[in-house]
Scaffold this active site. Sequence first.
Site, PDB file in Angstrom:
ATOM      1  N   ASP A   1       0.486  -1.038  -0.117  1.00  0.00           N
ATOM      2  CA  ASP A   1       0.226   0.078  -0.067  1.00  0.00           C
ATOM      3  C   ASP A   1       1.273   1.309  -0.029  1.00  0.00           C
ATOM      4  O   ASP A   1       2.023   1.063   0.280  1.00  0.00           O
ATOM      5  CB  ASP A   1      -0.881   0.024   1.442  1.00  0.00           C
ATOM      6  CG  ASP A   1      -1.939   1.019   1.035  1.00  0.00           C
ATOM      7  OD1 ASP A   1      -1.969   2.222   0.283  1.00  0.00           O
ATOM      8  OD2 ASP A   1      -1.751   1.751   2.754  1.00  0.00           O
TER       9      ASP A   1
ATOM     10  N   GLU B   1      -9.491  15.054   7.688  1.00  0.00           N
ATOM     11  CA  GLU B   1     -10.021  15.688   8.506  1.00  0.00           C
ATOM     12  C   GLU B   1      -9.702  16.909   9.609  1.00  0.00           C
ATOM     13  O   GLU B   1      -9.561  17.985   9.695  1.00  0.00           O
ATOM     14  CB  GLU B   1     -10.912  14.800   9.047  1.00  0.00           C
ATOM     15  CG  GLU B   1     -12.582  14.567   7.735  1.00  0.00           C
ATOM     16  CD  GLU B   1     -13.916  14.017   8.582  1.00  0.00           C
ATOM     17  OE1 GLU B   1     -13.163  14.078  10.257  1.00  0.00           O
ATOM     18  OE2 GLU B   1     -14.528  14.334   8.499  1.00  0.00           O
TER      19      GLU B   1
ATOM     20  N   ARG C   1      -2.283  14.936  -1.986  1.00  0.00           N
ATOM     21  CA  ARG C   1      -4.128  14.895  -2.080  1.00  0.00           C
ATOM     22  C   ARG C   1      -4.595  15.424  -2.334  1.00  0.00           C
ATOM     23  O   ARG C   1      -4.304  16.604  -1.128  1.00  0.00           O
ATOM     24  CB  ARG C   1      -3.929  13.675  -0.279  1.00  0.00           C
ATOM     25  CG  ARG C   1      -2.960  12.441  -0.161  1.00  0.00           C
ATOM     26  CD  ARG C   1      -3.248  12.057   1.133  1.00  0.00           C
ATOM     27  NE  ARG C   1      -4.342  11.695   1.561  1.00  0.00           N
ATOM     28  CZ  ARG C   1      -4.874  10.155   1.513  1.00  0.00           C
ATOM     29  NH1 ARG C   1      -4.381   9.009   0.844  1.00  0.00           N
ATOM     30  NH2 ARG C   1      -5.645  10.428   1.820  1.00  0.00           N
TER      31      ARG C   1
ATOM     32  N   ASP D   1      -1.478  -0.885   6.304  1.00  0.00           N
ATOM     33  CA  ASP D   1      -1.772  -0.057   7.244  1.00  0.00           C
ATOM     34  C   ASP D   1      -2.958   0.315   7.641  1.00  0.00           C
ATOM     35  O   ASP D   1      -3.470   0.244   9.237  1.00  0.00           O
ATOM     36  CB  ASP D   1      -0.731   1.789   7.471  1.00  0.00           C
ATOM     37  CG  ASP D   1      -1.529   2.192   6.844  1.00  0.00           C
ATOM     38  OD1 ASP D   1      -1.536   1.840   5.687  1.00  0.00           O
ATOM     39  OD2 ASP D   1      -1.776   3.248   7.435  1.00  0.00           O
TER      40      ASP D   1
ATOM     41  N   ASN E   1      -8.478  -1.386   4.436  1.00  0.00           N
ATOM     42  CA  ASN E   1      -8.451  -1.993   2.985  1.00  0.00           C
ATOM     43  C   ASN E   1      -7.830  -2.727   3.374  1.00  0.00           C
ATOM     44  O   ASN E   1      -7.624  -3.045   1.352  1.00  0.00           O
ATOM     45  CB  ASN E   1      -8.856  -0.525   2.323  1.00  0.00           C
ATOM     46  CG  ASN E   1      -7.959   0.188   1.953  1.00  0.00           C
ATOM     47  OD1 ASN E   1      -6.987   0.642   3.856  1.00  0.00           O
ATOM     48  ND2 ASN E   1      -7.342   0.875   1.478  1.00  0.00           N
ATOM     49  N   ASP E   2      -6.663  -3.024   3.590  1.00  0.00           N
ATOM     50  CA  ASP E   2      -5.462  -4.237   3.141  1.00  0.00           C
ATOM     51  C   ASP E   2      -5.668  -5.192   3.932  1.00  0.00           C
ATOM     52  O   ASP E   2      -5.126  -6.519   3.203  1.00  0.00           O
ATOM     53  CB  ASP E   2      -4.084  -3.290   3.478  1.00  0.00           C
ATOM     54  CG  ASP E   2      -3.428  -1.606   2.949  1.00  0.00           C
ATOM     55  OD1 ASP E   2      -4.404  -1.883   1.936  1.00  0.00           O
ATOM     56  OD2 ASP E   2      -3.065  -1.053   3.734  1.00  0.00           O
TER      57      ASP E   2
END
EC number: 7.6.2.1
Length: 1102
Positions: A359, A471, A575, A789, A792-793
Site C-alpha cells: 500500500d 479531517e 492528496r 497499514d 482496506n489492506d
Amino acid sequence: MQSFFILSCCLSHTSLKVCNVLSENKEEISGTSTETPSVLAPLIVVIGATMAKEGVEDWRRRRQDIEANNRKVEVYRNSWFFRETKWKNLRVGDLVKVYEDEYFPADLLLLSSSSEDGICYVETMNLDGETNLKLKHALGVTSSLRDEETLQEFRAVIKCEDPNEHLFSFIGTLYYKGQQYPLSPQQILLRDSKLKNTENIYGVVIFTGHDTKVMQNATYPPSKRTKIERRMDKIIYVLFSTLILVSFIGSLFFGIETNKDISGGNYRRWYLRPDSTTVFFDPRRASVAAFFHFLTGLMLYGYLIPISLYISIEICKVLQSIFINQDQAMYDKETHRPANARTSNLNEELGQVRTILSDKTGTLTCNSMEFLKCSIAGTAYGRGMTDVEIALARKGDERSTEPMPVDTVKSAKSVKGFNFRDERIMDGQWVNEPLHDVIQKFFWVLATCHTVVPGETKSGDIIYEAESPDEAAFVIAAREVGFQFFARNQTSIKLHEIDPGNREKVDRVYKLLHVLEFSSARKRMSVIVRNPENQLLLLVKGADSVIFERLSKDGREFEAQTKEHIDRYSEAGLRTMAVAYRELGDDEYAIWEQEFMKAKTSVTADRDDLVDEMADRIERNLSLLGATAVEDKLQKGVPACIDRLARARIGIWVLTGDKRGTAINIGYACNLLRRGMKEIVITLELQEIEALEKSGDREAIAEASLKSVKEQIDERKSQVTEEHSTKFGLIIDGKSLTFALDKDLVNCFMDLAMRCATVICCRSSPKQKAIVTRLVKSITGKTTLAIGDGANDVGMLHEADIGVGISGVEGMQAVMASDFSIAQFRFLEHLLLVHGHWCYRRIAMMICYFFYKNITFGFTLFWFEAYASFSGQPAYNDWYMSCYNVFFTSLPVIALGVFDQDFSAEFCLKNPLLYQEGAQNVLFSWVSILGWMFNGVLSSIIIFFLTTKSITGQAFRKDGQVGDYAVLGLTMYTCVVWTVNSQMALSINYFTLIQHLFIWGSIALWYIFLVVYGSIPPTFSTTAYKVFVEACAPSILYWLTTLLVVIATLLPVFSYKALQIQFQPMKHDQIQRRRSEGLELESMDTGNSSDLPSKIGSEQII
C-alpha cells in the site's frame, strides 16, 4: 507421521517385537521385553510436548473468556434501581449503566449520557485498533432519561437488523410514545469498545454474546504453510516409500532364505530348529513368515522417519520469533513499538520472498497529513516544495550537486498538521482578496463539514480528535486561517471567526441539520447547516471526480483553473480534495427532508442504499469553491529501503488509490522508479474511450476498453522482450486494471508485469488489491509478501503468503490481520534481508541435516540386517535406538536452527544479493536434499563396513576374546553419534558457547548414558549391561576404530567441499574467502542484472 509411530507402538505390544522374531527361547514371546517402553517413551515425549503446547494456548484463551464473561456491570431490573451483575447474565432489553473507562458489555443503544445533550466519546481500539475517540450521540427524545426515576416510565420497542459482522452500519427504528425514530451507528455502542471522557451512559442491550458485532467478526485467519514445509511433507513421503522398500527387500530375502531351510527333509540351518518354530519363522509357510517380517521391518526401520523433526522445528521457530521481537534494529523509538512476529510458522518464508505488494498511504508515507496548499476561486495559495517536487527536480537535472530547499518559506510557528504559509491568506489578510466571500465559504466548509471532536488541554488550548488525519488537517488549517472550530453538539457547531466587515473575531453558531457521512462508495461528505444569517447551506467536500460531475452550469466558474491546480498538486505528490457548496431553498429542503427521514426510518436491508440515493439527490447543482492539497510525507528511510530490496532482486508492486500522476511522482521520490528505468503506461484515459463514455453506451465502452488494454499489453510485451537488458516500471490505472484482470487477459498481463522491476497500480480498490495479490501468488508460484497499514489492506494481507502490518496511525486492523508487524516500512529490509536470510538458511540446513542423520542411522540397521541374513535382528539395543533422535542428536540441530548465521546483519544489508540464496531456494532444492540423502547412505556404508571389519574376527579384549554382538552394536552406534555431531560442527558457520555445549555435550551424554544404563541389571539393560565399562572402554581397538571410522566418514564430505570451493566456488564461498583474506568487500550487486548469476549456487553436501 505421528499416526505411523502410534501404529508401531501398538505393534510392539504384539509378538512382532523385533527382538523376539528368531528368539531361541520360544517362551520369551509371551514374556516381558524392554522394547515396549523404549518405543513408547520418545512417542510420549513428542506427542506430550505438542499436547502441552496446544493445551497452554487453549487454556489462555479459556482464561480470557472466563475473565470477560465474569466482568461486572450495573443493570436496571424490576427492583427499580441498578444492581451489579455479570456480563454473561445480560439479556436483550436490559437497561445498563456504564461508567467512564469501562468496556461496553454488549451491543447497546445509547439512551442518554451524563452530558445534557446526550453525547459520549468512545474508544474503539479493540474493534479497529484506532485510538482516535469517536463521538456518539443519543436521540433527542431519550437524552433526558438520566436517572432511575425517569427510567421507570420508559417503555419502547426496537426493531432492527439481524446480528451481523458489519461494524460500521446499523439499521433499526425506535418506537417510543407513538413515534418512529431512525437509528444509526451514531447511537450504537459496540461491545469491547470503551467509554472515554464521559462520566456515565445509559443504554439498552440489543445484542449479547455471540450475536454482538465483535463476536460475529471473530473468525480465524487463513491457514498459511511455508514452501519448505510443503516440500518437507514430500520428503517424508519419499522416506516412507524408502521405509516400505527396504522392509519389502528385507522380507523378500528373508522369505527366500527361510524357504531354503527345509529341502527334501534336510535342515540347512539346523541350529535355528526350523522343525519346531512359530509362524514368524516357518519354512513350510515362508510367504506368511515374510509378511510378518515385513511388519517387523516397518518397526525396525521406522527410525528413518524423524519423529522429533516437527517439534524441533517448532522450538526453533518460536525462539527465532523471540529474536525478531527483541531486535533493537527494528524498534521504533518514536512510537516505542518493536517488531512483532505474530506467528512463528512463516519465519523461513521471509527469506524466500520474490514479490512485495505494498500500500502507499501510511505504508510508504507517514499518514500524518499536513495542509500545504490550496486553490480558492481559481487562485493558487501556498508556498514550499514537497519531497516529490525535490525528487522530480533532481530527476530533471541529474547533474546538479547543489542541495535543494525543502521549503522556500517557513512558518512563524510549528503546528502539527499545518505547513501552509501565504501572506495573502494568513493573519486575516484574506479579507483583502478580491473574492474574499468565496474564501470565507471555502473555510466554512473546512471548519464545519467533518465529524471532528474538539477538546481542551490543561493549558486551555483546543485539540481535535479526528477519525482521519485528513479531517484533522482541514480543521487545523481553518483554525490557523481564522475560522476556529471550538464546540459542537448534536444540533450545532460553533466557530470563532473573523468578521470581514470590522475584522474582529466573533462567535458564530451554525445550526447542524444533517450530516451526510463519507463512505468509500460516495467519496464525499456533506453537511446541511443554517448560518446566523438564516441561510440554508449544503457544504460539500470530496474527490474531484465526484464533485466536478455534480456542479451546476453557473457553479463552474473556477473549474478550469482548479483542475489545472489539482493536476499540479497531484504531480507534486499531494492528496487533493474538491470543495463546493450550494444554497438551498426552504421549500426544496422541507420536501427532501421528509423523504430523507422516511428512508432513514426504513428497516429494510436496502436502507443504506435508500439513504445514499436521497443524499445524492440533494448533492446536485453545486458551486465550486476550490480544492485542498495536503502532503503525506514519505516515511524515514523508505527510498534507501526500496533501493536495497530492489538490489536484492525482489519485485515491488505498489497498489494505491492515488491518481496516475501522483503515483508516478511518488514512485520517483521513493526509488520505485529509478534512473535508467523505462516507464510502461497502460491507461484508458484516451480520447476515443472518453468519447464513448460521453455517449453512455456501456457495452461499447467495455468492448473498446478491453480491446485497448489488450493492444497496449501486447505492444508493451514486445517492447520488454526486445529491450531485455533494460529495467522497466509498469504503471496501470484502476480502469485498465479491471480489464487486465479479465480471464482472457490476466495471464498476458501477469507475464508483462513479472518482467518489470516495479509495478504501480493506480486508483486500486481494496477488492482489486486482494485480487492482484492472489493472482501474483497463484500464477507465479513464488512467495509473495503484502504490506499495509489500514483496514482496506486486510484482504491483501490475507491473500499473500506473508502479511506484514504497519502499526501506524490508521489503527491496528492491518496489524491484527498480519503475520508480522513493524512500526515503519524501513524495517522491512532488516526483516527480510537479515532475519529472512538467517531463518531460511537455518531451517533449510536443519531439516536437511535431520534427514541426513536419520538416514545414516537407519541404513546401518539395514546393512546389519543383510549381514544377519535379514533375520530382523536390530544392530543396537532398544534404548539406544529410542534415545537417538531425542537425546543424542536433537540439541545440536536446535542450536543450528536458532543461532547459526553465515554473515552478520550489517554484511547482509551491505550485500542484498545474498538474499537470492533463499529466493532461489538453493539450500532446499531437490538437488541439495538428494545430496544430503546420498551423504547419509554413504556415511552408513562406511560406518557399517569399517566397523564390522575392524571389530569382528580378531581379539578385542586383553584376554583375547573377540567382539560380540553387543560390542559391535555399541561401537557402531558410537561411530554414528560421533559422525553426525561432527558433521554438524562442519556445517555450522557461526559458533557460540551454546553450540559447543550442545554438540560436544551430546557426545559426552552418550558416554554417560552408557555408564548409567549399563549399570542397571540385565533384566532391563539387556545387551548393554557392563558392555562399555568392562569391554569397550578398556579396549584400544574400540577407540582406534571410532577415530578411524569418523575420519573416514567425514573425509568425502570434507574433500568435496574443499574441491568445490577451490574449483567451482559459489558466490557465498567467494565472499567468505575475500573476507577471510582481509580484502575490501564490495557489494555483490554490480548494478547490471546481466552480470549477475542466475543461480547463487547449490550446497548439496555441507
